[in-house]
Motif scaffolding. Structure first.
Motif, PDB file in Angstrom:
ATOM      1  N   GLU A  58      48.899  59.304  35.869  1.00 31.90           N
ATOM      2  CA  GLU A  58      49.170  58.958  37.277  1.00 31.90           C
ATOM      3  C   GLU A  58      47.904  58.432  37.934  1.00 31.90           C
ATOM      4  N   ASP A  59      46.761  59.067  37.663  1.00 33.01           N
ATOM      5  CA  ASP A  59      45.483  58.576  38.182  1.00 33.01           C
ATOM      6  C   ASP A  59      45.186  57.178  37.647  1.00 33.01           C
ATOM      7  N   LYS A  60      45.505  56.972  36.380  1.00 32.27           N
ATOM      8  CA  LYS A  60      45.263  55.675  35.742  1.00 32.27           C
ATOM      9  C   LYS A  60      46.102  54.588  36.420  1.00 32.27           C
ATOM     10  N   VAL A  61      47.345  54.899  36.767  1.00 31.38           N
ATOM     11  CA  VAL A  61      48.210  53.930  37.460  1.00 31.38           C
ATOM     12  C   VAL A  61      47.606  53.559  38.812  1.00 31.38           C
ATOM     13  N   LEU A  62      47.101  54.548  39.551  1.00 33.20           N
ATOM     14  CA  LEU A  62      46.459  54.256  40.842  1.00 33.20           C
ATOM     15  C   LEU A  62      45.230  53.376  40.658  1.00 33.20           C
ATOM     16  N   GLN A  63      44.456  53.671  39.620  1.00 30.53           N
ATOM     17  CA  GLN A  63      43.272  52.874  39.311  1.00 30.53           C
ATOM     18  C   GLN A  63      43.671  51.432  38.984  1.00 30.53           C
ATOM     19  N   ILE A  64      44.706  51.273  38.189  1.00 33.81           N
ATOM     20  CA  ILE A  64      45.187  49.939  37.812  1.00 33.81           C
ATOM     21  C   ILE A  64      45.672  49.191  39.048  1.00 33.81           C
ATOM     22  N   ASP A  65      46.386  49.893  39.940  1.00 31.20           N
ATOM     23  CA  ASP A  65      46.860  49.265  41.175  1.00 31.20           C
ATOM     24  C   ASP A  65      45.691  48.761  42.013  1.00 31.20           C
ATOM     25  N   ARG A  66      44.614  49.556  42.106  1.00 28.01           N
ATOM     26  CA  ARG A  66      43.425  49.119  42.853  1.00 28.01           C
ATOM     27  C   ARG A  66      42.795  47.896  42.192  1.00 28.01           C
ATOM     28  N   GLN A  67      42.734  47.914  40.854  1.00 28.38           N
ATOM     29  CA  GLN A  67      42.168  46.771  40.136  1.00 28.38           C
ATOM     30  C   GLN A  67      43.017  45.519  40.344  1.00 28.38           C
ATOM     31  N   ILE A  68      44.316  45.684  40.340  1.00 25.66           N
ATOM     32  CA  ILE A  68      45.216  44.544  40.571  1.00 25.66           C
ATOM     33  C   ILE A  68      44.969  43.966  41.967  1.00 25.66           C
ATOM     34  N   ASP A  69      44.854  44.836  42.976  1.00 26.28           N
ATOM     35  CA  ASP A  69      44.577  44.378  44.342  1.00 26.28           C
ATOM     36  C   ASP A  69      43.254  43.602  44.392  1.00 26.28           C
ATOM     37  N   GLN A  70      42.226  44.151  43.723  1.00 29.71           N
ATOM     38  CA  GLN A  70      40.920  43.479  43.701  1.00 29.71           C
ATOM     39  C   GLN A  70      41.017  42.126  42.994  1.00 29.71           C
ATOM     40  N   LEU A  71      41.754  42.081  41.901  1.00 26.54           N
ATOM     41  CA  LEU A  71      41.904  40.830  41.165  1.00 26.54           C
ATOM     42  C   LEU A  71      42.701  39.801  41.963  1.00 26.54           C
ATOM     43  N   LEU A  72      43.732  40.253  42.678  1.00 31.99           N
ATOM     44  CA  LEU A  72      44.502  39.326  43.503  1.00 31.99           C
ATOM     45  C   LEU A  72      43.651  38.751  44.623  1.00 31.99           C
ATOM     46  N   THR A  73      42.789  39.577  45.220  1.00 35.92           N
ATOM     47  CA  THR A  73      41.873  39.112  46.256  1.00 35.92           C
ATOM     48  C   THR A  73      40.908  38.094  45.675  1.00 35.92           C
ATOM     49  N   LEU A  74      40.349  38.397  44.503  1.00 33.84           N
ATOM     50  CA  LEU A  74      39.426  37.476  43.845  1.00 33.84           C
ATOM     51  C   LEU A  74      40.130  36.172  43.486  1.00 33.84           C
ATOM     52  N   ARG A  75      41.333  36.267  42.984  1.00 35.99           N
ATOM     53  CA  ARG A  75      42.117  35.084  42.613  1.00 35.99           C
ATOM     54  C   ARG A  75      42.343  34.195  43.834  1.00 35.99           C
ATOM     55  N   SER A  76      42.694  34.822  44.952  1.00 32.07           N
ATOM     56  CA  SER A  76      42.932  34.088  46.189  1.00 32.07           C
ATOM     57  C   SER A  76      41.655  33.385  46.645  1.00 32.07           C
ATOM     58  N   GLU A  77      40.541  34.073  46.548  1.00 35.37           N
ATOM     59  CA  GLU A  77      39.262  33.487  46.958  1.00 35.37           C
ATOM     60  C   GLU A  77      38.914  32.283  46.073  1.00 35.37           C
ATOM     61  N   ILE A  78      39.098  32.438  44.773  1.00 34.51           N
ATOM     62  CA  ILE A  78      38.790  31.347  43.846  1.00 34.51           C
ATOM     63  C   ILE A  78      39.730  30.167  44.077  1.00 34.51           C
ATOM     64  N   LYS A  79      41.020  30.437  44.274  1.00 37.20           N
ATOM     65  CA  LYS A  79      41.970  29.353  44.536  1.00 37.20           C
ATOM     66  C   LYS A  79      41.604  28.622  45.827  1.00 37.20           C
ATOM     67  N   GLY A  80      41.161  29.367  46.829  1.00 38.93           N
ATOM     68  CA  GLY A  80      40.721  28.747  48.077  1.00 38.93           C
ATOM     69  C   GLY A  80      39.543  27.820  47.859  1.00 38.93           C
ATOM     70  N   LEU A  81      38.578  28.266  47.053  1.00 38.80           N
ATOM     71  CA  LEU A  81      37.434  27.411  46.741  1.00 38.80           C
ATOM     72  C   LEU A  81      37.876  26.159  45.993  1.00 38.80           C
ATOM     73  N   LEU A  82      38.753  26.339  45.027  1.00 44.28           N
ATOM     74  CA  LEU A  82      39.197  25.207  44.211  1.00 44.28           C
ATOM     75  C   LEU A  82      40.052  24.221  45.002  1.00 44.28           C
ATOM     76  N   SER A  83      40.835  24.722  45.966  1.00 46.09           N
ATOM     77  CA  SER A  83      41.710  23.822  46.722  1.00 46.09           C
ATOM     78  C   SER A  83      40.912  22.856  47.592  1.00 46.09           C
ATOM     79  N   GLY A  84      39.757  23.270  48.027  1.00 44.87           N
ATOM     80  CA  GLY A  84      38.925  22.390  48.852  1.00 44.87           C
ATOM     81  C   GLY A  84      37.773  21.783  48.081  1.00 44.87           C
ATOM     82  N   TRP A  85      37.856  21.813  46.759  1.00 47.38           N
ATOM     83  CA  TRP A  85      36.741  21.353  45.923  1.00 47.38           C
ATOM     84  C   TRP A  85      36.554  19.850  46.024  1.00 47.38           C
TER      85      TRP A  85
END
Length: 141
Positions: free
Chosen positions: A93-120
């Motif tokens: 259960e702790d591992k699932v919460l950890q994975i959920d946090r990592q997914i949120d962090q990765l989605l934020t990073l993905r969004s930031e990178i896509k934003g950079l690439l869209s205006g490249w």
């Protein structure tokens, strides 16, 4: 050879049966995750057949993301004669919460990178104060 000895496995046999390298088996033994029963006259470790079950368990829960320390704690509960399923459930259960946090962090990073690439846009001018102006997004007002 005594019949009792036929039930014992040498470390090389354990490796052959599990695919786990000898070095890893020795490491697990040094951590107390597995135990050899005794050594041959030549000093080779001998394991009972139940080491195969323990090693399969260790690999399975490692693949689920549990650390060797966590696995050691679970095996201690088991070695005390208790079923460690409750502890395993908590860890997962702790591992699932950890994975959920990592997914949120990765989605934020993905969004930031896509934003950079869209205006490249390719910048041909060399700016000594920046390595890549688009990434560093520095503005000199």
């Amino acid at each position: 050879m005594l019949t009792q000895d036929k039930k014992l496995l040498l470390i090389g046999q354990v490796t052959d049966l599990t695919g786990i390298p000898i070095r890893t088996i020795r490491y697990y033994e040094s951590l107390g995750l597995i135990n050899s029963l005794r050594r041959t006259e030549g000093g080779f470790r001998q394991f009972s057949l139940d080491v195969l079950t323990r090693l399969a368990f260790i690999k399975r829960v490692q693949n689920l993301g549990l650390s060797l320390e966590e696995i050691g704690n679970i095996l201690q509960v088991y070695d005390q004669g208790q079923t460690p399923c409750g502890e395993i459930k908590e860890k997962l259960e702790d591992k699932v919460l950890q994975i959920d946090r990592q997914i949120d962090q990765l989605l934020t990073l993905r969004s930031e990178i896509k934003g950079l690439l869209s205006g490249w846009k390719n910048i041909s001018d060399h700016h000594e104060e920046t390595i890549c102006p688009i990434i560093q997004n520095t503005s000199h007002d």
